[in-house]
Design a protein around this motif. Structure first.
Motif, PDB file in Angstrom:
ATOM      1  N   LYS A 311      -9.849  -9.797  -4.688  1.00  0.00           N
ATOM      2  CA  LYS A 311      -9.553  -9.261  -3.361  1.00  0.00           C
ATOM      3  C   LYS A 311      -8.468 -10.105  -2.707  1.00  0.00           C
ATOM      4  N   TRP A 312      -7.706  -9.472  -1.824  1.00  0.00           N
ATOM      5  CA  TRP A 312      -6.676 -10.197  -1.082  1.00  0.00           C
ATOM      6  C   TRP A 312      -7.309 -11.161  -0.099  1.00  0.00           C
ATOM      7  N   ILE A 313      -6.674 -12.333   0.102  1.00  0.00           N
ATOM      8  CA  ILE A 313      -7.142 -13.269   1.118  1.00  0.00           C
ATOM      9  C   ILE A 313      -6.736 -12.726   2.491  1.00  0.00           C
ATOM     10  N   ASP A 314      -7.264 -13.303   3.572  1.00  0.00           N
ATOM     11  CA  ASP A 314      -7.061 -12.768   4.919  1.00  0.00           C
ATOM     12  C   ASP A 314      -5.598 -12.635   5.323  1.00  0.00           C
ATOM     13  N   ASP A 315      -4.756 -13.605   4.979  1.00  0.00           N
ATOM     14  CA  ASP A 315      -3.352 -13.544   5.420  1.00  0.00           C
ATOM     15  C   ASP A 315      -2.421 -13.035   4.322  1.00  0.00           C
ATOM     16  N   ALA A 316      -2.986 -12.350   3.318  1.00  0.00           N
ATOM     17  CA  ALA A 316      -2.176 -11.837   2.210  1.00  0.00           C
ATOM     18  C   ALA A 316      -1.176 -10.784   2.675  1.00  0.00           C
ATOM     19  N   GLU A 317      -1.551  -9.931   3.625  1.00  0.00           N
ATOM     20  CA  GLU A 317      -0.681  -8.850   4.068  1.00  0.00           C
ATOM     21  C   GLU A 317       0.630  -9.396   4.627  1.00  0.00           C
ATOM     22  N   ALA A 318       0.518 -10.376   5.521  1.00  0.00           N
ATOM     23  CA  ALA A 318       1.732 -10.943   6.135  1.00  0.00           C
ATOM     24  C   ALA A 318       2.637 -11.575   5.090  1.00  0.00           C
ATOM     25  N   LYS A 319       2.066 -12.291   4.142  1.00  0.00           N
ATOM     26  CA  LYS A 319       2.856 -12.965   3.116  1.00  0.00           C
ATOM     27  C   LYS A 319       3.492 -11.980   2.139  1.00  0.00           C
ATOM     28  N   LEU A 320       2.772 -10.889   1.824  1.00  0.00           N
ATOM     29  CA  LEU A 320       3.314  -9.876   0.921  1.00  0.00           C
ATOM     30  C   LEU A 320       4.473  -9.132   1.583  1.00  0.00           C
ATOM     31  N   ILE A 321       4.357  -8.858   2.879  1.00  0.00           N
ATOM     32  CA  ILE A 321       5.457  -8.202   3.607  1.00  0.00           C
ATOM     33  C   ILE A 321       6.691  -9.094   3.613  1.00  0.00           C
ATOM     34  N   GLU A 322       6.447 -10.388   3.780  1.00  0.00           N
ATOM     35  CA  GLU A 322       7.555 -11.357   3.778  1.00  0.00           C
ATOM     36  C   GLU A 322       8.252 -11.384   2.423  1.00  0.00           C
ATOM     37  N   LYS A 323       7.486 -11.280   1.352  1.00  0.00           N
ATOM     38  CA  LYS A 323       8.047 -11.362   0.005  1.00  0.00           C
ATOM     39  C   LYS A 323       8.591 -10.024  -0.505  1.00  0.00           C
ATOM     40  N   LEU A 324       7.899  -8.916  -0.155  1.00  0.00           N
ATOM     41  CA  LEU A 324       8.227  -7.618  -0.754  1.00  0.00           C
ATOM     42  C   LEU A 324       8.805  -6.594   0.223  1.00  0.00           C
ATOM     43  N   GLY A 325       8.668  -6.844   1.509  1.00  0.00           N
ATOM     44  CA  GLY A 325       9.156  -5.878   2.486  1.00  0.00           C
ATOM     45  C   GLY A 325       8.369  -4.582   2.407  1.00  0.00           C
ATOM     46  N   ASP A 326       9.081  -3.419   2.435  1.00  0.00           N
ATOM     47  CA  ASP A 326       8.420  -2.105   2.381  1.00  0.00           C
ATOM     48  C   ASP A 326       7.672  -1.882   1.071  1.00  0.00           C
ATOM     49  N   GLU A 327       8.068  -2.617   0.024  1.00  0.00           N
ATOM     50  CA  GLU A 327       7.410  -2.434  -1.265  1.00  0.00           C
ATOM     51  C   GLU A 327       5.985  -2.999  -1.275  1.00  0.00           C
ATOM     52  N   ALA A 328       5.595  -3.642  -0.204  1.00  0.00           N
ATOM     53  CA  ALA A 328       4.230  -4.170  -0.106  1.00  0.00           C
ATOM     54  C   ALA A 328       3.211  -3.055   0.114  1.00  0.00           C
ATOM     55  N   PHE A 329       3.718  -1.859   0.451  1.00  0.00           N
ATOM     56  CA  PHE A 329       2.817  -0.740   0.745  1.00  0.00           C
ATOM     57  C   PHE A 329       3.087   0.426  -0.194  1.00  0.00           C
ATOM     58  N   GLU A 330       2.028   1.174  -0.487  1.00  0.00           N
ATOM     59  CA  GLU A 330       2.150   2.389  -1.286  1.00  0.00           C
ATOM     60  C   GLU A 330       1.849   3.581  -0.400  1.00  0.00           C
ATOM     61  N   LYS A 331       2.533   4.689  -0.602  1.00  0.00           N
ATOM     62  CA  LYS A 331       2.296   5.897   0.187  1.00  0.00           C
ATOM     63  C   LYS A 331       1.544   6.920  -0.659  1.00  0.00           C
ATOM     64  N   SER A 332       0.638   7.665  -0.015  1.00  0.00           N
ATOM     65  CA  SER A 332      -0.079   8.737  -0.711  1.00  0.00           C
ATOM     66  C   SER A 332      -0.125   9.949   0.202  1.00  0.00           C
ATOM     67  N   LEU A 333      -0.295  11.121  -0.376  1.00  0.00           N
ATOM     68  CA  LEU A 333      -0.314  12.362   0.390  1.00  0.00           C
ATOM     69  C   LEU A 333      -1.515  12.381   1.334  1.00  0.00           C
ATOM     70  N   ILE A 334      -1.297  12.864   2.532  1.00  0.00           N
ATOM     71  CA  ILE A 334      -2.351  12.915   3.545  1.00  0.00           C
ATOM     72  C   ILE A 334      -3.509  13.785   3.057  1.00  0.00           C
ATOM     73  N   GLY A 335      -4.727  13.464   3.464  1.00  0.00           N
ATOM     74  CA  GLY A 335      -5.897  14.246   3.076  1.00  0.00           C
ATOM     75  C   GLY A 335      -5.933  15.592   3.795  1.00  0.00           C
ATOM     76  N   ILE A 336      -6.652  16.573   3.224  1.00  0.00           N
ATOM     77  CA  ILE A 336      -6.701  17.926   3.793  1.00  0.00           C
ATOM     78  C   ILE A 336      -7.311  17.915   5.192  1.00  0.00           C
ATOM     79  N   THR A 337      -8.428  17.200   5.379  1.00  0.00           N
ATOM     80  CA  THR A 337      -9.078  17.157   6.696  1.00  0.00           C
ATOM     81  C   THR A 337      -8.165  16.517   7.726  1.00  0.00           C
ATOM     82  N   ALA A 338      -7.489  15.442   7.335  1.00  0.00           N
ATOM     83  CA  ALA A 338      -6.563  14.773   8.258  1.00  0.00           C
ATOM     84  C   ALA A 338      -5.398  15.695   8.617  1.00  0.00           C
TER      85      ALA A 338
END
Length: 386
Positions: A311-338
């Protein structure tokens, strides 16, 4: 805060056990019962529903507020969230839909059916008596989302009805009762009507079963209804024997067994008792686990640590954004209910389709129509899921 909730020995909620298996009362008396977090959540949902009905307000009024009650000497409390408010409101809307200009609402009413079961009492969630038709509606909120409960011949509802009739029979108004099971988290709204005459007849039957259940050494009778929620099933010798008889085989002569010789009657017997057998095996496994965790020994078994994922540590998100920028996130198609919340239903319907459901083996009593021929869509769907 509400008064402490207590439970009768021959309770209405446990009636499917002692009516169908008289020996369950004595068997369970030797088991220390623990209230699960799910049961506590259900108790608090009932508290919220009762408060809303008494105050005539919506459940959303309490979002963000703390509700509390006492159950079995323990103080329970929770902060009402949107989910609880939503499902409790489904119950409130359903109950209040049966009100008429000449009806009376009862909520969290303690009913006494000790004329049927010694010291028998229970707390009925709510009821509405329609003075014009003589129909009395008994409502039972089931907040759990595990097992779907049916109102048909529901023994708990019938005992509540008998207790409520004891309270109101002097009015000489009631002609019949409608038992309602409201299980909003499973979208299960079940109802079943019984005449006063038939209810009284059930009361006489239940009275005999109550007398049997209180006798020392009362007979144990295995069956899915009575065993499903029995706290003693993991150590029940009657259930163990019954299970062995169902799945027994001549293991000494397996080479001589013709695999095609299993009769349809044998297949039906096994399938009819599948849930009971699985429930028994699960209860035995759970009890064995609890004993081993407590430090006891069971020959051939031990407790080990299961597989664990990183599992990611608590401050992993901030450090991954710093290292990878937008590539730190993956996009997926919105759910039908949403998507339906952002668009209208017609737009979403134009973009979706509903494939056939997976083929499922069920008893003939199931309300769904039988599949008489298997289409390519069905075959492809099931091949993909294997």
């Amino acid at each position: 805060m509400s008064e402490i909730k207590k439970h009768a020995k021959l309770s209405a909620s446990g009636s499917s056990k002692w009516i169908n298996c008289p020996g369950s009362i004595e068997a369970e008396s030797k088991i220390v019962k623990k209230q699960s977090v799910y049961a506590e959540e259900g108790t608090l949902a009932h508290e919220l529903a009762d408060t809303c009905l008494k105050k005539r307000v919506d459940a959303s009024t309490f979002i963000g507020k703390t509700i509390s009650c006492e159950s079995d000497g323990k103080v329970l409390s929770t902060v009402v969230d949107k989910e609880m408010a939503k499902f409790v409101q489904e119950y409130l809307d359903y109950v209040l839909s049966f009100e008429t200009k000449n009806s009376q609402l009862y909520t969290e009413d303690k009913v006494d059916f000790s004329n049927i079961a010694p010291d028998g009492f229970g707390t009925m969630d709510s009821a509405i008596l329609d003075y014009d038709t003589g129909v009395c509606h008994i409502f039972d909120l089931k907040y759990g989302q595990g097992v779907e409960v049916s109102a048909i011949e529901n023994t708990q509802g019938q005992l509540y009805a008998l207790g409520f009739y004891n309270e109101l029979k002097c009015l000489d108004v009631i002609k019949s009762f409608v038992i309602h099971i409201v299980q909003p988290r499973k979208w299960n709204f079940s109802e079943w009507e019984i005449s006063l005459k038939d209810l009284v007849a059930f009361g006489e039957f239940a009275k005999k079963k109550a007398q049997e259940a209180l006798k020392p050494g009362a007979k144990r009778v295995p069956g899915y209804k009575q065993c499903e929620f029995c706290n003693a099933k993991a150590s029940c010798t009657a259930l163990d024997k019954f299970t062995q008889e169902i799945i027994s085989a001549d293991f000494d002569n397996l080479d001589e067994v013709d695999s095609e010789s299993v009769t349809d009657e044998r297949v039906k017997l096994i399938l009819d008792n599948k849930k009971l057998i699985e429930s028994f095996l699960s209860a035995v496994e759970t009890r064995a686990f609890e004993r081993l965790v407590a430090g006891e020994k069971i020959p051939g078994y031990k407790i080990v640590e299961g597989k664990s994922n990183r599992k990611w540590i608590d401050d992993a998100e901030a450090k991954l954004i710093e290292k990878l920028g937008d590539e730190a996130f993956e996009k997926s198609l919105i759910g039908i209910t949403a998507a339906e919340k952002k668009l209208n239903k017609k737009e979403v319907n134009d973009l979706t389709y509903k494939p056939p459901g997976r083929l499922t083996l069920v008893p003939e009593s199931d309300k769904r129509p039988a599949v008489t021929s298997v289409s390519d869509d069905f075959e492809n769907l099931n091949d993909e899921e294997l």
